[in-house]
Design a protein around this motif. Structure first.
Motif, short mmCIF file in Angstrom:
data_model
loop_
_atom_site.label_atom_id
_atom_site.label_comp_id
_atom_site.label_asym_id
_atom_site.label_seq_id
_atom_site.Cartn_x
_atom_site.Cartn_y
_atom_site.Cartn_z
N LEU A 227 3.66 -19.38 11.44
CA LEU A 227 4.24 -18.09 11.06
C LEU A 227 4.31 -17.93 9.55
CD1 LEU A 227 7.07 -17.74 13.71
CD2 LEU A 227 4.95 -16.41 13.56
N ALA A 228 4.54 -19.02 8.82
CA ALA A 228 4.55 -18.96 7.35
C ALA A 228 3.15 -18.61 6.83
CB ALA A 228 5.02 -20.28 6.78
N ALA A 229 2.12 -19.18 7.46
CA ALA A 229 0.74 -18.84 7.06
C ALA A 229 0.47 -17.36 7.30
CB ALA A 229 -0.26 -19.70 7.83
N LEU A 230 0.94 -16.84 8.42
CA LEU A 230 0.76 -15.42 8.72
C LEU A 230 1.54 -14.54 7.74
CD1 LEU A 230 -0.51 -13.42 10.70
CD2 LEU A 230 1.57 -13.60 12.06
N MET A 231 2.74 -14.98 7.34
CA MET A 231 3.54 -14.23 6.38
C MET A 231 2.84 -14.16 5.01
SD MET A 231 7.28 -15.04 4.82
CE MET A 231 6.58 -16.28 3.75
N ILE A 232 2.28 -15.30 4.57
CA ILE A 232 1.58 -15.32 3.29
C ILE A 232 0.33 -14.46 3.37
CG2 ILE A 232 0.33 -16.81 1.68
CD1 ILE A 232 2.35 -19.00 2.35
N TYR A 233 -0.35 -14.46 4.50
CA TYR A 233 -1.53 -13.62 4.67
C TYR A 233 -1.18 -12.14 4.54
CZ TYR A 233 -5.46 -11.28 6.84
OH TYR A 233 -6.52 -10.44 7.07
N ASN A 234 -0.07 -11.72 5.11
CA ASN A 234 0.32 -10.31 5.11
C ASN A 234 1.06 -9.87 3.85
OD1 ASN A 234 -0.77 -9.54 7.59
ND2 ASN A 234 0.96 -10.42 8.67
N LYS A 235 1.49 -10.79 3.00
CA LYS A 235 2.32 -10.47 1.84
C LYS A 235 1.68 -9.45 0.90
CE LYS A 235 6.30 -11.71 0.21
NZ LYS A 235 7.50 -11.27 0.88
N PRO A 236 0.39 -9.53 0.57
CA PRO A 236 -0.17 -8.55 -0.36
C PRO A 236 -0.21 -7.13 0.18
CG PRO A 236 -1.65 -10.42 -0.13
CD PRO A 236 -0.57 -10.58 0.88
N PHE A 237 -0.09 -6.96 1.48
CA PHE A 237 -0.20 -5.64 2.07
C PHE A 237 1.15 -4.97 2.29
CE2 PHE A 237 -3.68 -8.32 3.73
CZ PHE A 237 -4.72 -7.71 3.05
N GLU A 238 2.24 -5.62 1.91
CA GLU A 238 3.55 -5.03 2.08
C GLU A 238 3.72 -3.85 1.13
OE1 GLU A 238 6.54 -7.94 1.42
OE2 GLU A 238 6.31 -8.82 3.41
N GLY A 239 4.32 -2.80 1.64
CA GLY A 239 4.60 -1.65 0.81
C GLY A 239 3.48 -0.65 0.73
N ASP A 240 2.28 -1.03 1.11
CA ASP A 240 1.17 -0.08 1.10
C ASP A 240 1.28 0.85 2.28
OD1 ASP A 240 0.17 -1.29 -1.14
OD2 ASP A 240 -1.32 -2.49 -0.07
N LYS A 241 1.07 2.09 2.06
CA LYS A 241 1.08 3.07 3.14
C LYS A 241 -0.34 3.21 3.66
CE LYS A 241 5.37 4.29 2.82
NZ LYS A 241 6.34 4.06 3.84
N GLY A 242 -0.51 2.93 4.92
CA GLY A 242 -1.82 3.05 5.53
C GLY A 242 -2.14 4.51 5.82
N PRO A 243 -3.32 4.78 6.30
CA PRO A 243 -3.67 6.16 6.62
C PRO A 243 -2.82 6.69 7.78
CG PRO A 243 -5.39 4.66 7.35
CD PRO A 243 -4.40 3.85 6.57
N GLY A 244 -2.17 7.77 7.54
CA GLY A 244 -1.38 8.41 8.57
C GLY A 244 -0.01 7.80 8.77
N LEU A 245 0.40 6.90 7.89
CA LEU A 245 1.72 6.28 8.04
C LEU A 245 2.71 6.87 7.06
CD1 LEU A 245 0.77 2.53 8.49
CD2 LEU A 245 1.38 4.16 10.23
#
Length: 68
Positions: free
Chosen positions: A50-68
């Motif tokens: 889960l820590a590896a998954l958290m580090i993988y997703n960390k750069p994408f936090e706060g970005d608004k995706g299309p339609g979000l």
């Protein structure tokens, strides 16, 4: 936080390390089925995965995706 976006090599190293160590702990714990130490190793392995998954997703936090 831009740290993980700027240091992609370090991020990849942490992800790979946590993934392989976590996977190894889950497999070793699985071989100790029926013992409390096996359960502890499997839980620690899942935490590392889960820590590896958290580090993988960390750069994408706060970005608004299309339609979000």
């Amino acid at each position: 936080m831009n740290f993980w976006k700027e240091h992609t090599g370090l991020r990849a190293l942490f992800i790979a390390g946590f993934f392989f160590v976590g996977l190894a702990l889950v497999i070793v714990g699985w071989k100790r089925t029926g013992q409390l130490s096996g359960l502890g190793l499997m839980i620690l392995g899942v935490i590392l995965l889960l820590a590896a998954l958290m580090i993988y997703n960390k750069p994408f936090e706060g970005d608004k995706g299309p339609g979000l």
